[in-house]
Design an enzyme around this catalytic site. Structure first.
Site, short mmCIF file in Angstrom:
data_model
loop_
_atom_site.label_atom_id
_atom_site.label_comp_id
_atom_site.label_asym_id
_atom_site.label_seq_id
_atom_site.Cartn_x
_atom_site.Cartn_y
_atom_site.Cartn_z
N HIS A 1 0.85 -1.19 0.00
CA HIS A 1 0.00 0.00 0.00
C HIS A 1 0.89 1.25 0.00
CE1 HIS A 1 -2.74 3.13 1.29
NE2 HIS A 1 -3.69 2.36 0.79
N GLU B 1 -3.90 1.85 -7.52
CA GLU B 1 -4.24 3.02 -6.72
C GLU B 1 -3.29 4.17 -7.07
OE1 GLU B 1 -6.45 1.77 -2.88
OE2 GLU B 1 -4.33 1.89 -2.44
P1 PGA Z 1 -9.33 6.43 0.05
O1 PGA Z 1 -8.11 5.45 0.29
O2 PGA Z 1 -10.49 5.59 -0.42
O3 PGA Z 1 -9.59 7.04 1.39
O4 PGA Z 1 -8.90 7.44 -0.97
C1 PGA Z 1 -7.86 4.40 -0.59
C2 PGA Z 1 -6.70 3.56 -0.12
O5 PGA Z 1 -5.75 4.13 0.45
O6 PGA Z 1 -6.70 2.35 -0.29
#
Ligand code: PGA
Length: 250
Positions: free
Chosen positions: A94, A164
């Site tokens: 992450h 992401e």
């Molecule tokens: P968010 O975070 O939905 O708050 O933008 C996503 C993540 O970090 O997986």
């Protein structure tokens, strides 16, 4: 039967009390248990893991794992430990963990230890910024290759990739469905070049970054991804339940 969508909630370091964690789990359970097209994955902080039960319509995920198997590693949790409490998934790489020092090499070690223990890794990848020249595609390609490390072809079917883009995490708006679609195809191409098309197509691709009930359906339906990794809205049960209903209605 068609593959189920994965809607995974990354609770991050929330909430602050076990009472509040119970409230979130209890509220989400009411909807999760009724979903037909969704596998609802909750990734709470380790200390709340026992609140997430398969009988309530959840799969348990972890937000991190250590790559060593056992021993003198104060504060760490191994893949075997996670397996033994019923975890099915673990998030690796992450952006917030990468920021805290997880290099691609560390991510690859974590990913491989998860696979060895029989836990499905949710590998997070994403570029910091999008440049006009498309250099971010090269960044993504390198990050994917390095984060997979020595993952064997036979284990690729265990893999889930969460795309992401860093600039969309914790932001005010998500990426457009068209861009999500394009990038998901690119990720499949990178996987296909390494492992072959058949294997690459078995990998589920999720999108994460500022997902809410308002954008969830378009991102999944038009972006043609296999699910979502949800941050903030995952500890807001009302909002998360609406996301589940939106996706189950596709
Ligand atoms: P968010 O975070 O939905 O708050 O933008 C996503 C993540 O970090 O997986």
């Amino acid at each position: 039967m068609k593959k189920k969508y994965i809607i995974a909630g990354n609770w991050k370091m929330n909430p602050q009390t076990v009472e509040e964690a119970k409230r979130i789990a209890t509220q989400v359970k009411k909807v999760a248990i009724k979903m037909k097209k969704i596998e609802t994955v909750a990734c709470p902080p380790f200390v709340y893991s026992n609140l997430i039960k398969v009988d309530d319509g959840f799969s348990l995920g972890s937000q991190d794992v250590y790559f060593e198997q056992a021993g003198s590693f104060t504060g760490e949790v191994s893949a075997e430990m996670l397996k033994s409490i019923g975890a099915k998934y673990v998030i690796v790489g992450h952006a917030e963990r990468r920021k805290m020092g997880d290099t691609d090499e560390v991510v690859a070690q974590k990913l491989n230890s998860a696979v060895d223990a029989g836990i499905q890794p949710i590998l997070c990848v994403g570029e910091k910024e999008r440049d006009q020249n498309g250099d971010y595609l090269g960044v993504l390609k390198n990050q994917i290759g390095a984060s997979l490390g020595k993952l064997a072809r036979k284990d690729v079917k265990q893999l889930v990739v969460a795309y992401e883009p860093l600039w969309a995490i914790g932001a005010t708006s998500a990426m457009t469905p068209a861009d999500v679609h394009e990038t998901a195809l690119f990720i499949k191409k990178v996987l296909s070049d390494t492992y072959g098309q058949e294997y690459a197509l078995s990998v589920k691709i999720l999108y994460g970054g500022s997902v809410t009930f308002k954008n969830a359906k378009d991102i999944v339906a038009l972006g043609q991804v296999d699910g979502l990794l949800v941050g903030r809205e995952s500890v807001n049960p009302e909002g998360f339940n609406l996301i589940l209903k939106e996706i189950d209605g596709i």
